[in-house]
Design a protein around this motif. Structure first.
Motif, PDB file in Angstrom:
ATOM      1  N   VAL A  71       0.872  -1.179   0.000  1.00 32.70           N
ATOM      2  CA  VAL A  71       0.000   0.000   0.000  1.00 32.70           C
ATOM      3  C   VAL A  71       0.907   1.226   0.000  1.00 32.70           C
ATOM      4  O   VAL A  71       1.760   1.386   0.867  1.00 32.70           O
ATOM      5  N   THR A  72       0.731   2.085  -1.001  1.00 36.87           N
ATOM      6  CA  THR A  72       1.565   3.278  -1.119  1.00 36.87           C
ATOM      7  C   THR A  72       1.037   4.398  -0.231  1.00 36.87           C
ATOM      8  O   THR A  72      -0.110   4.363   0.239  1.00 36.87           O
ATOM      9  N   ARG A  73       1.852   5.397  -0.057  1.00 39.91           N
ATOM     10  CA  ARG A  73       1.455   6.576   0.726  1.00 39.91           C
ATOM     11  C   ARG A  73       0.242   7.254   0.076  1.00 39.91           C
ATOM     12  O   ARG A  73      -0.699   7.642   0.769  1.00 39.91           O
ATOM     13  N   ASP A  74       0.246   7.393  -1.248  1.00 42.85           N
ATOM     14  CA  ASP A  74      -0.891   8.009  -1.950  1.00 42.85           C
ATOM     15  C   ASP A  74      -2.162   7.172  -1.783  1.00 42.85           C
ATOM     16  O   ASP A  74      -3.246   7.724  -1.562  1.00 42.85           O
ATOM     17  N   GLU A  75      -2.017   5.855  -1.890  1.00 44.21           N
ATOM     18  CA  GLU A  75      -3.186   4.992  -1.690  1.00 44.21           C
ATOM     19  C   GLU A  75      -3.707   5.119  -0.266  1.00 44.21           C
ATOM     20  O   GLU A  75      -4.921   5.206  -0.051  1.00 44.21           O
ATOM     21  N   MET A  76      -2.796   5.143   0.705  1.00 38.76           N
ATOM     22  CA  MET A  76      -3.226   5.253   2.100  1.00 38.76           C
ATOM     23  C   MET A  76      -3.954   6.567   2.335  1.00 38.76           C
ATOM     24  O   MET A  76      -4.975   6.599   3.025  1.00 38.76           O
ATOM     25  N   ALA A  77      -3.460   7.651   1.768  1.00 39.87           N
ATOM     26  CA  ALA A  77      -4.142   8.942   1.924  1.00 39.87           C
ATOM     27  C   ALA A  77      -5.556   8.870   1.349  1.00 39.87           C
ATOM     28  O   ALA A  77      -6.510   9.357   1.964  1.00 39.87           O
ATOM     29  N   SER A  78      -5.724   8.234   0.204  1.00 42.24           N
ATOM     30  CA  SER A  78      -7.059   8.096  -0.398  1.00 42.24           C
ATOM     31  C   SER A  78      -7.942   7.173   0.426  1.00 42.24           C
ATOM     32  O   SER A  78      -9.134   7.434   0.601  1.00 42.24           O
ATOM     33  N   ILE A  79      -7.369   6.092   0.930  1.00 44.04           N
ATOM     34  CA  ILE A  79      -8.131   5.150   1.770  1.00 44.04           C
ATOM     35  C   ILE A  79      -8.636   5.863   3.013  1.00 44.04           C
ATOM     36  O   ILE A  79      -9.820   5.771   3.362  1.00 44.04           O
ATOM     37  N   LEU A  80      -7.758   6.593   3.684  1.00 46.75           N
ATOM     38  CA  LEU A  80      -8.151   7.277   4.920  1.00 46.75           C
ATOM     39  C   LEU A  80      -9.162   8.387   4.658  1.00 46.75           C
ATOM     40  O   LEU A  80     -10.077   8.595   5.459  1.00 46.75           O
ATOM     41  N   THR A  81      -9.022   9.084   3.548  1.00 48.69           N
ATOM     42  CA  THR A  81     -10.003  10.112   3.194  1.00 48.69           C
ATOM     43  C   THR A  81     -11.367   9.470   2.962  1.00 48.69           C
ATOM     44  O   THR A  81     -12.391   9.964   3.443  1.00 48.69           O
ATOM     45  N   HIS A  82     -11.389   8.366   2.261  1.00 48.96           N
ATOM     46  CA  HIS A  82     -12.640   7.656   1.999  1.00 48.96           C
ATOM     47  C   HIS A  82     -13.258   7.162   3.311  1.00 48.96           C
ATOM     48  O   HIS A  82     -14.455   7.339   3.550  1.00 48.96           O
ATOM     49  N   ILE A  83     -12.429   6.583   4.163  1.00 49.72           N
ATOM     50  CA  ILE A  83     -12.905   6.068   5.453  1.00 49.72           C
ATOM     51  C   ILE A  83     -13.514   7.185   6.298  1.00 49.72           C
ATOM     52  O   ILE A  83     -14.487   6.964   7.021  1.00 49.72           O
TER      53      ILE A  83
END
Length: 142
Positions: A71-83
């Motif tokens: 999981v990349t930093r960009d993906e994690m930022a998008s995941i957390l924003t979605h959550i």
């Protein structure tokens, strides 16, 4: 293959059954089931922990594991924003703080290289999509 010993190391003398379930069943069987990728399991686990408001050391562990699982930093930022919209802003805010520590930024040269690649890919996708969906091109020519 994931091999976990934390349950046995920390609780084996107090609760051997719990240690067994943690290390042998959860991390031994469930995490190693090939039906889902480790990356997908990490995303599911992080989402569930945050959704339950669990932002303790277990979330830190799973954020670090997510990074290891791709999981990349960009993906994690998008995941957390979605959550944030489903699990609550304060839960996501706490998780962002932890994720920033677990996922340091890429070196500047790598970021620029990724940006250039992404820009090129986006441009190629736009021009291909435009070319292939043009209404004045006969179907036989597509």
């Amino acid at each position: 293959m994931i091999k976990q010993t934390a349950g046995h190391d920390q609780l084996g003398d107090f609760s051997p059954k719990f240690a067994h379930y943690n290390d042998d069943v959860l991390f031994g069987e469930v995490w190693n089931d090939p039906t889902l990728s480790p990356k997908t399991r990490s995303i599911i686990t992080i989402s569930t922990l945050i959704g339950k408001g669990i932002t303790d050391s277990s979330l830190t562990y799973h954020l670090q594991t997510a990074r290891t699982n791709g999981v990349t930093r960009d993906e994690m930022a998008s995941i957390l924003t979605h959550i944030a919209f489903y699990a609550g802003w304060p839960n996501a805010w706490a998780a962002f703080s932890m994720a920033r520590k677990c996922m340091p930024p890429m070196p500047r040269a790598t970021r620029q290289s990724r940006r250039n690649t992404a820009d090129s890919s986006a441009w190629a996708n736009r021009t291909t999509a435009t070319r292939n969906t043009s209404p004045d091109v006969p179907t036989s020519s597509r």
